[in-house]
Design a protein around this motif. Structure first.
Motif, mmCIF file in Angstrom:
data_model
loop_
_atom_site.group_PDB
_atom_site.id
_atom_site.type_symbol
_atom_site.label_atom_id
_atom_site.label_comp_id
_atom_site.label_asym_id
_atom_site.label_seq_id
_atom_site.Cartn_x
_atom_site.Cartn_y
_atom_site.Cartn_z
ATOM 1 N N ASP A 202 39.441 58.772 53.900
ATOM 2 C CA ASP A 202 40.805 58.891 54.450
ATOM 3 C C ASP A 202 41.805 58.123 53.590
ATOM 4 O O ASP A 202 42.921 58.596 53.342
ATOM 5 C CB ASP A 202 40.847 58.362 55.879
ATOM 6 N N ALA A 203 41.403 56.947 53.117
ATOM 7 C CA ALA A 203 42.278 56.161 52.245
ATOM 8 C C ALA A 203 42.524 56.903 50.932
ATOM 9 O O ALA A 203 43.649 56.884 50.396
ATOM 10 C CB ALA A 203 41.659 54.787 51.977
ATOM 11 N N ALA A 204 41.486 57.562 50.419
ATOM 12 C CA ALA A 204 41.634 58.316 49.173
ATOM 13 C C ALA A 204 42.638 59.462 49.335
ATOM 14 O O ALA A 204 43.392 59.781 48.408
ATOM 15 C CB ALA A 204 40.281 58.846 48.718
ATOM 16 N N LYS A 205 42.656 60.075 50.517
ATOM 17 C CA LYS A 205 43.629 61.139 50.777
ATOM 18 C C LYS A 205 45.055 60.578 50.773
ATOM 19 O O LYS A 205 45.987 61.204 50.247
ATOM 20 C CB LYS A 205 43.329 61.809 52.112
ATOM 21 N N ILE A 206 45.214 59.411 51.377
ATOM 22 C CA ILE A 206 46.534 58.765 51.373
ATOM 23 C C ILE A 206 46.968 58.447 49.942
ATOM 24 O O ILE A 206 48.117 58.686 49.551
ATOM 25 C CB ILE A 206 46.501 57.479 52.223
ATOM 26 N N LEU A 207 46.038 57.926 49.162
ATOM 27 C CA LEU A 207 46.337 57.597 47.761
ATOM 28 C C LEU A 207 46.687 58.840 46.953
ATOM 29 O O LEU A 207 47.592 58.806 46.105
ATOM 30 C CB LEU A 207 45.145 56.880 47.135
ATOM 31 N N ALA A 208 45.974 59.943 47.235
ATOM 32 C CA ALA A 208 46.266 61.191 46.514
ATOM 33 C C ALA A 208 47.700 61.642 46.779
ATOM 34 O O ALA A 208 48.367 62.186 45.894
ATOM 35 C CB ALA A 208 45.274 62.275 46.929
ATOM 36 N N GLY A 209 48.170 61.397 48.006
ATOM 37 C CA GLY A 209 49.558 61.735 48.329
ATOM 38 C C GLY A 209 50.563 60.899 47.566
ATOM 39 O O GLY A 209 51.737 61.269 47.453
ATOM 40 N N LYS A 210 50.091 59.763 47.036
ATOM 41 C CA LYS A 210 50.941 58.895 46.222
ATOM 42 C C LYS A 210 50.699 59.113 44.725
ATOM 43 O O LYS A 210 51.216 58.352 43.897
ATOM 44 C CB LYS A 210 50.663 57.428 46.560
ATOM 45 N N GLY A 211 49.898 60.122 44.402
ATOM 46 C CA GLY A 211 49.626 60.413 42.998
ATOM 47 C C GLY A 211 48.509 59.597 42.382
ATOM 48 O O GLY A 211 48.361 59.562 41.164
ATOM 49 N N ILE A 212 47.704 58.923 43.214
ATOM 50 C CA ILE A 212 46.588 58.115 42.724
ATOM 51 C C ILE A 212 45.280 58.759 43.157
ATOM 52 O O ILE A 212 45.025 58.904 44.364
ATOM 53 C CB ILE A 212 46.653 56.672 43.268
ATOM 54 N N GLU A 213 44.481 59.179 42.206
ATOM 55 C CA GLU A 213 43.192 59.789 42.516
ATOM 56 C C GLU A 213 42.108 58.710 42.526
ATOM 57 O O GLU A 213 41.842 58.076 41.497
ATOM 58 C CB GLU A 213 42.858 60.880 41.499
ATOM 59 N N ALA A 309 46.005 48.270 41.967
ATOM 60 C CA ALA A 309 46.018 49.259 40.903
ATOM 61 C C ALA A 309 47.395 49.417 40.287
ATOM 62 O O ALA A 309 47.598 50.270 39.413
ATOM 63 C CB ALA A 309 45.522 50.602 41.448
ATOM 64 N N GLY A 310 48.346 48.667 40.799
ATOM 65 C CA GLY A 310 49.678 48.719 40.229
ATOM 66 C C GLY A 310 50.472 49.921 40.664
ATOM 67 O O GLY A 310 51.406 50.361 40.005
ATOM 68 N N GLY A 311 50.068 50.493 41.867
ATOM 69 C CA GLY A 311 50.754 51.672 42.370
ATOM 70 C C GLY A 311 52.043 51.325 43.119
ATOM 71 O O GLY A 311 52.370 50.188 43.351
#
Length: 311
Positions: A202-213, A309-311
């Motif tokens: 679920d966290a990875a999906k949130i990150l993907a929405g921010k452009g972080i894979e 990660a510096g996002g």
């Protein structure tokens, strides 16, 4: 997950006469069908957890494969000497089914929260430590557990967790699963176990929405650790995070750190441990409440990854 686990004991026992169930002060109706059909292999003892571990050891020495079930804190803290000397010293094929790993029993407070169970079980020679992600993966574990030659600590979640595992990945004790692969290099690597793997996804999906894979690796077996898989996935990672419903001491994060200490070389990467705090829980409530307080909700995990990660 809990119901699936114990129901699988009965299903496996139908085709394997070595399998027995031993419970301690659990619901009198638990596995009633097995009790009726196999009264010589279904035992519900009283509040005497040390006894049931010793009982299981004796049965294992006579050729049985006992599955012992009670609350996680009782199987670990209360029975540690019996588990160490009766099971692990003799390397017996007893399976410890531990209800309420992590903060599942949040309404009952610190006496019932198994937040250091992985650490103390992992410290024992010959012990295997497993924490699956959902009920479907539990079925695969239970089938694999029958002929595993060593004692196993099976950490259970609350039950009703979303199904995120996939049968196509297979299941093998001691082998991790890449649940969300990412090509290239420099990406965050999320290494998780138990039900936290669902939250990592679920966290990875949130990150993907921010452009972080972010890559997600599910380590259902904390011991023996899949060293080859972890070392391989670490190579391409820009940052590493372990995620667990356990204290930061002695759990999955420590296992990964231990591995990198030994084989990480001069450029050993930093492991950011997202875990429960090193203290007895002061709050009561729901499992989700305590996880949120500890920064282990999907959003909190994503926020921490973005920060590092510096996002």
């Amino acid at each position: 997950m809990r119901a699936t686990c114990v129901n699988m004991v009965y299903e496996l026992a139908k085709t394997d006469e070595r399998i027995a169930f031993i419970g301690s002060d659990l619901s009198p109706g638990l596995l009633a069908a097995m009790k009726k059909d196999m009264p010589d292999r279904h035992f519900m003892e009283g509040v005497m957890e040390q006894h049931i571990v010793g009982m299981a050891a004796g049965m294992a020495m006579d050729g049985f494969i006992p599955y012992v079930n009670t609350i996680a804190t009782f199987l670990t803290r209360r029975c540690y000497e019996q588990v160490a000397l009766d099971l692990c010293l003799h390397d017996l094929p007893v399976r410890l089914i531990a209800n309420g790993g992590g903060v599942v029993y949040a309404p009952l407070g610190p006496t019932h929260l198994a937040v250091e169970d992985i650490a103390i079980m992992r410290a024992l020679p010959n012990m295997t430590v497993v924490a699956v992600v959902d009920a479907e993966e539990m079925k695969r574990l239970m089938r694999a557990s029958v002929d595993w030659p060593h004692p196993i600590y099976i950490r259970l979640g609350k039950g009703g967790d979303p199904i995120v595992s996939d049968e196509k990945h297979g299941f093998e004790i001691g082998k991790g699963i890449v649940m969300r692969p990412v090509a290239g290099s420099g990406h965050p690597l999320l290494i998780s176990c138990g039900v936290m793997s669902g939250r990592a996804l679920d966290a990875a999906k949130i990150l993907a929405g921010k452009g972080i894979e972010a890559e997600v690796v599910h380590i259902h077996t904390v011991k023996p650790l899949d060293q080859a898989l972890i070392l391989d996935r670490v190579k391409a990672a820009g940052s590493i995070f372990t995620i667990e419903e356990h204290t930061a001491i002695g759990g999955l994060g420590s296992a990964v750190s231990d591995l990198l200490d030994l084989q990480g070389g001069k450029t050993r990467p930093v492991v950011n441990k997202l875990a429960l705090p090193d203290r007895f829980q002061e709050n009561y409530g729901l499992q989700e409440d305590l996880l949120a307080i500890a920064g282990l909700s999907p959003q909190a995990i994503a926020d921490t990854v973005m920060k590092h990660a510096g996002g």
